[in-house]
Design an enzyme around this catalytic site. Structure first.
Site, PDB file in Angstrom:
ATOM      1  N   TYR A 109     -24.399  -8.301  23.521  1.00 50.01           N
ATOM      2  CA  TYR A 109     -23.837  -8.248  22.175  1.00 50.01           C
ATOM      3  C   TYR A 109     -23.220  -9.615  21.893  1.00 50.01           C
ATOM      4  O   TYR A 109     -23.741 -10.643  22.338  1.00 50.01           O
ATOM      5  CB  TYR A 109     -22.839  -7.068  22.167  1.00 50.01           C
ATOM      6  CG  TYR A 109     -22.276  -6.684  20.850  1.00 50.01           C
ATOM      7  CD1 TYR A 109     -23.066  -6.516  19.715  1.00 50.01           C
ATOM      8  CD2 TYR A 109     -20.902  -6.439  20.731  1.00 50.01           C
ATOM      9  CE1 TYR A 109     -22.518  -6.145  18.508  1.00 50.01           C
ATOM     10  CE2 TYR A 109     -20.351  -6.055  19.532  1.00 50.01           C
ATOM     11  CZ  TYR A 109     -21.165  -5.913  18.416  1.00 50.01           C
ATOM     12  OH  TYR A 109     -20.607  -5.549  17.236  1.00 50.01           O
ATOM     13  N   LYS A 164     -44.621  13.487  17.053  1.00 50.70           N
ATOM     14  CA  LYS A 164     -45.514  12.310  17.081  1.00 50.70           C
ATOM     15  C   LYS A 164     -44.832  11.177  17.850  1.00 50.70           C
ATOM     16  O   LYS A 164     -45.478  10.451  18.615  1.00 50.70           O
ATOM     17  CB  LYS A 164     -45.820  11.841  15.657  1.00 50.70           C
ATOM     18  CG  LYS A 164     -46.561  12.873  14.831  1.00 50.70           C
ATOM     19  CD  LYS A 164     -48.014  12.529  14.616  1.00 50.70           C
ATOM     20  CE  LYS A 164     -48.703  13.698  13.948  1.00 50.70           C
ATOM     21  NZ  LYS A 164     -50.114  13.631  13.801  1.00 50.70           N
TER      22      LYS A 164
HETATM   23  C1  LIG Z   1     -52.152  17.213  13.462  1.00 46.86           C
HETATM   24  C2  LIG Z   1     -51.714  16.831  12.136  1.00 46.86           C
HETATM   25  O1  LIG Z   1     -51.402  15.687  11.879  1.00 46.86           O
HETATM   26  C3  LIG Z   1     -51.643  17.841  11.104  1.00 46.86           C
HETATM   27  O2  LIG Z   1     -52.040  18.986  11.344  1.00 46.86           O
HETATM   28  O3  LIG Z   1     -51.176  17.501  10.013  1.00 46.86           O
HETATM   29 MG   LIG Z   2     -50.370  15.491  10.031  1.00 45.91          MG
END
Ligand SMILES: CC(=O)C(=O)O
Ligand SMILES: [Mg+2]
Ligand SMILES: NC(=O)C1=CN([C@@H]2O[C@H](COP(=O)(O)OP(=O)(O)OC[C@H]3O[C@@H](n4cnc5c(N)ncnc54)[C@H](O)[C@@H]3O)[C@@H](O)[C@H]2O)C=CC1
Length: 442
Positions: A109, A164
């Site tokens: 920092y 994700k």
């Molecule tokens: C897998 C995906 O991105 C969906 O089903 O929208």
């Molecule tokens: Mg999707």
């Protein structure tokens, strides 16, 4: 529509046949059995945890009553493991450095960090070396098309975005940060993403509904100097092309000469059609309840039909991305057809029903899923340091997935890191050979 997963703790006498009685009772009410884990084998009884999936609360009650009514069998607990696993969220930001002493503090920092800031100010390229930016992707949604659940808003979509991000981390070691947008107009989305883009090496657009997703992606690709990809369009198209290649290889069909019918011409459907046509498939026909969506496919050179039955009648390969469970009737399935019903969380036709009705290959959105595409595609372009994801890179990704698929399967196992490495390598190879510009740090 719902999709309920529960874990049942069940005790049966330690005599052969009792697990079969439980499975039959679950199957009779239409429950789907997932994991079965033996927790304890006693002299007199065996305890197992059995994960089941049903479509409604009523069906769950029916299933529990069916199990409870079995003689000599005890249902101890019913738990919602999925909800439990989400407590506190699925991702976290962690420091890579231990900060234990004052010297550490001053290095990490202030004041130490100031020199690093100035080094980047002098030479913006150094941000690649001294920050995490070039390994960080924003997973951006406005919440308008979360899976097939529709416009449920960005906060309700957060579990998908965290999922994700977790996959990016586990499969390709990319930091991904969900960005939830409280705006829906293309212009506001574009401006917001542009304004936050300096902190990212790439942008994954996720579950942004059609038709506004098309303008958002097109403009951001043009106006940003980092890679941008709408996953529901191109991630899905890559994996679908891979599955179509594999299915045709196994069935001895020439994909380019097959007639492909696409049901649902939204984000995923239009991109799948464009990908197949660009790959050389001569005959692509689409159907959608929206005239605007059909016009869009025609503008890209595809044909359209008004009735789903007609489409089913004509097609060697049927792909569906409507978000409508059970849309495809069993009686519409033709003998020898390949059916990819990709909607999540529930497909347009269940795999067993399609196979029973005569399909030679049938699968759903759990298997043919963009998780096989997006991690490796981004790993590849981030490694190459290019500012765009091109059609050639996407085809290379699809071929890498198809080449990693075991004969007889449609796609490889989604958690096989070798597959993601193969996708990343294929994309990087095309990227470094292409004339796509390197990204520029501001
Ligand atoms: C897998 C995906 O991105 C969906 O089903 O929208
Ligand atoms: Mg999707
Ligand atoms: N397996 C995978 O990797 C992926 C699956 N999907 C799934 O595909 C579905 C659609 O996603 P998006 O394309 O992003 O949504 P979207 O909202 O952009 O597209 C859906 C399209 O289906 C059409 N449609 C809806 N009901 C219909 C009906 N009864 N008959 C004909 N057309 C109908 C709509 O008019 C729209 O054009 C979702 O269920 C999503 O989970 C999407 C991306 C990846």
């Amino acid at each position: 529509m719902s999709n309920i997963i529960r874990t049942l703790m069940i005790q049966t006498p330690s005599v052969p046949g009792n697990l079969g009685r439980v499975a039959t009772a679950i199957g009779r009410v239409g429950g789907d059995i997932g994991e079965v884990e033996t927790v304890k084998v006693g002299h007199n009884y065996t305890r197992r945890s059995i994960t089941v999936q049903v479509e409604s609360e009523e069906q769950l009650e029916e299933l529990l009553d069916a199990v409870r009514s079995l003689d000599g069998i005890t249902l101890h607990t019913v738990s919602d493991e999925v909800l439990h696993a989400h407590e506190g969220g699925k991702i976290q930001m962690k420091s890579k450095m231990k900060i234990e002493t004052l010297a550490d503090l001053r290095r990490v920092y202030t004041p130490g960090v100031a020199n690093v800031c100035m080094a980047i100010k002098e030479q913006p390229e150094k941000a690649k070396i001294y920050t995490s930016i070039s390994n960080t992707v924003a997973v951006v949604t406005d919440g308008t098309a979360i899976l097939g659940l529709g416009n449920i808003g960005p906060v309700a979509g957060m579990p998908v975005m965290e999922g994700k991000a977790a996959l990016f981390d586990q499969l390709t070691n990319i930091n991904a940060i969900p960005i939830l947008l409280d705006v829906n107009s293309p212009e506001e989305i574009i401006q917001t993403v542009k304004n936050i883009s300096p902190g990212f090496g790439g942008i994954l657009l996720e579950d942004i509904g059609s038709p506004h997703c098309f303008e958002v992606e097109e403009r951001l690709k043009k106006e940003l100097d980092i890679p941008v990809m709408h996953d529901d369009q191109h991630g899905t198209a890559v994996v679908t092309l891979a599955a179509a290649i594999s299915a045709c290889r196994s069935a001895g069909v020439n994909l380019k000469q097959a007639r492909v019918g696409q049901i649902g011409l939204g984000a995923a459907g239009i991109a799948i059609c464009r990908m197949l046509m660009a790959y050389g498939v001569e005959s692509v026909v689409g159907a959608d309840k929206s005239e605007e969506a059909k016009d869009r496919l025609r503008s890209y050179g595809g044909e359209t039909v008004d009735s789903l039955e007609e489409l089913m009648e004509q097609s060697d390969i049927v792909i569906a991305t409507t978000g409508v469970p059970g849309l495809i009737k069993k009686e519409w399935v033709q003998k020898g057809q390949i059916i990819l019903a990709l909607s999540n969380p529930k497909p347009e036709i269940e795999q067993e029903d399609a196979l029973e009705a005569g399909a030679i290959y049938a699968t759903d959105g759990r298997s043919v899923n963009n998780v096989l595409g997006f991690p490796g595609i981004f790993r590849g372009v981030l490694n190459a340091g290019v500012r765009d994801i091109t059609h050639k890179m996407l085809v290379a990704a699809a071929e890498a997935i198809a080449n990693s698929t075991k004969p007889g399967d449609l796609v490889p196992h989604p958690l096989n890191v070798n597959v993601h490495e193969a996708v990343a390598e294929a994309v990087e190879r095309v990227a470094v050979q292409s004339d796509v510009k390197k990204n520029v740090y501001r």
